[in-house]
Design a protein around this motif. Sequence first.
Motif, PDB file in Angstrom:
ATOM      1  N   PHE A  29      44.720  45.322  32.640  1.00 20.42           N
ATOM      2  CA  PHE A  29      44.421  46.643  33.179  1.00 20.42           C
ATOM      3  C   PHE A  29      43.946  46.601  34.627  1.00 20.42           C
ATOM      4  O   PHE A  29      43.804  47.642  35.264  1.00 20.42           O
ATOM      5  CB  PHE A  29      43.383  47.353  32.315  1.00 20.42           C
ATOM      6  N   GLY A  30      43.701  45.410  35.142  1.00 16.38           N
ATOM      7  CA  GLY A  30      43.252  45.283  36.526  1.00 16.38           C
ATOM      8  C   GLY A  30      44.417  45.197  37.493  1.00 16.38           C
ATOM      9  O   GLY A  30      45.532  44.842  37.123  1.00 16.38           O
ATOM     10  N   ARG A  31      44.136  45.501  38.726  1.00 15.49           N
ATOM     11  CA  ARG A  31      45.151  45.420  39.782  1.00 15.49           C
ATOM     12  C   ARG A  31      45.015  44.057  40.464  1.00 15.49           C
ATOM     13  O   ARG A  31      44.457  43.959  41.549  1.00 15.49           O
ATOM     14  CB  ARG A  31      44.979  46.578  40.752  1.00 15.49           C
ATOM     15  N   LEU A  32      45.541  43.053  39.799  1.00 16.97           N
ATOM     16  CA  LEU A  32      45.396  41.678  40.277  1.00 16.97           C
ATOM     17  C   LEU A  32      46.449  41.295  41.303  1.00 16.97           C
ATOM     18  O   LEU A  32      46.215  40.435  42.143  1.00 16.97           O
ATOM     19  CB  LEU A  32      45.462  40.697  39.099  1.00 16.97           C
ATOM     20  N   LEU A  33      47.634  41.906  41.243  1.00 17.25           N
ATOM     21  CA  LEU A  33      48.747  41.476  42.087  1.00 17.25           C
ATOM     22  C   LEU A  33      49.360  42.597  42.915  1.00 17.25           C
ATOM     23  O   LEU A  33      50.492  42.488  43.359  1.00 17.25           O
ATOM     24  CB  LEU A  33      49.845  40.842  41.221  1.00 17.25           C
ATOM     25  N   GLY A  34      48.662  43.669  43.104  1.00 21.25           N
ATOM     26  CA  GLY A  34      49.229  44.769  43.883  1.00 21.25           C
ATOM     27  C   GLY A  34      48.541  46.078  43.588  1.00 21.25           C
ATOM     28  O   GLY A  34      47.392  46.104  43.146  1.00 21.25           O
ATOM     29  N   SER A  35      49.273  47.160  43.774  1.00 25.02           N
ATOM     30  CA  SER A  35      48.686  48.490  43.646  1.00 25.02           C
ATOM     31  C   SER A  35      48.685  49.018  42.215  1.00 25.02           C
ATOM     32  O   SER A  35      48.133  50.079  41.955  1.00 25.02           O
ATOM     33  CB  SER A  35      49.437  49.474  44.544  1.00 25.02           C
ATOM     34  N   GLU A  36      49.330  48.298  41.305  1.00 26.30           N
ATOM     35  CA  GLU A  36      49.349  48.729  39.911  1.00 26.30           C
ATOM     36  C   GLU A  36      48.877  47.579  39.025  1.00 26.30           C
ATOM     37  O   GLU A  36      48.911  46.418  39.424  1.00 26.30           O
ATOM     38  CB  GLU A  36      50.743  49.195  39.504  1.00 26.30           C
ATOM     39  N   SER A  37      48.467  47.921  37.832  1.00 21.53           N
ATOM     40  CA  SER A  37      47.987  46.890  36.910  1.00 21.53           C
ATOM     41  C   SER A  37      49.164  46.113  36.325  1.00 21.53           C
ATOM     42  O   SER A  37      50.320  46.553  36.393  1.00 21.53           O
ATOM     43  CB  SER A  37      47.177  47.527  35.778  1.00 21.53           C
ATOM     44  N   LEU A  38      48.870  44.978  35.727  1.00 26.71           N
ATOM     45  CA  LEU A  38      49.907  44.206  35.042  1.00 26.71           C
ATOM     46  C   LEU A  38      50.509  45.026  33.902  1.00 26.71           C
ATOM     47  O   LEU A  38      51.724  44.960  33.660  1.00 26.71           O
ATOM     48  CB  LEU A  38      49.329  42.893  34.518  1.00 26.71           C
ATOM     49  N   PHE A  39      49.698  45.791  33.205  1.00 24.95           N
ATOM     50  CA  PHE A  39      50.193  46.681  32.148  1.00 24.95           C
ATOM     51  C   PHE A  39      51.164  47.712  32.721  1.00 24.95           C
ATOM     52  O   PHE A  39      52.265  47.915  32.193  1.00 24.95           O
ATOM     53  CB  PHE A  39      49.022  47.365  31.440  1.00 24.95           C
ATOM     54  N   GLN A  40      50.786  48.372  33.807  1.00 23.82           N
ATOM     55  CA  GLN A  40      51.660  49.364  34.416  1.00 23.82           C
ATOM     56  C   GLN A  40      52.978  48.726  34.875  1.00 23.82           C
ATOM     57  O   GLN A  40      54.049  49.298  34.680  1.00 23.82           O
ATOM     58  CB  GLN A  40      50.962  50.039  35.593  1.00 23.82           C
ATOM     59  N   ALA A  41      52.897  47.554  35.462  1.00 23.40           N
ATOM     60  CA  ALA A  41      54.110  46.856  35.908  1.00 23.40           C
ATOM     61  C   ALA A  41      54.999  46.514  34.718  1.00 23.40           C
ATOM     62  O   ALA A  41      56.230  46.595  34.806  1.00 23.40           O
ATOM     63  CB  ALA A  41      53.739  45.599  36.684  1.00 23.40           C
ATOM     64  N   SER A  42      54.397  46.152  33.586  1.00 23.64           N
ATOM     65  CA  SER A  42      55.167  45.837  32.379  1.00 23.64           C
ATOM     66  C   SER A  42      55.944  47.054  31.904  1.00 23.64           C
ATOM     67  O   SER A  42      57.106  46.948  31.509  1.00 23.64           O
ATOM     68  CB  SER A  42      54.249  45.334  31.260  1.00 23.64           C
TER      69      SER A  42
END
Length: 137
Positions: A29-42
């Motif tokens: 749920f964190g924005r570790l790699l950009g402007s969206e979370s890993l969940f959102q990117a998935s």
Amino acid sequence: MPSITPVILCGGSGTRLWPLSRQSYPKQFGRLLGSESLFQASVKRLPEPEFARPIVVTGSEFRFIVTEQLAGIGKAAGSVLIEPDGRNSAPAVLAAALKLAETDPEGLMLVCPSDHAIADPEAFRAVARIGAEAAAA
């Protein structure tokens, strides 16, 4: 070809990346790699109409984060399944398979953890299409 329903596994406590990831707000749920979370990117990696709306499997403590983050990217889940207790991936996948059997008995399921970083989403989708063709055959 049958439809492909992504199953986004969204559990886990995120303790290995502490302090960036905590039990109350794990890494997906964190924005570790950009402007969206890993969940959102998935979720965005598997867009409609090529893929059905996802089945998201999560714990009750994350259900509001899931719906908030889906709304944040203008997406909706086909279903959000709430695990009464986290029991690892196999029971979560089974619950999603049973839900898909109710709603789309001929559909295919693509199981995706919510905390993966995929550098080339188009290549990922291409491989999913190849797998779907093989499964349909």
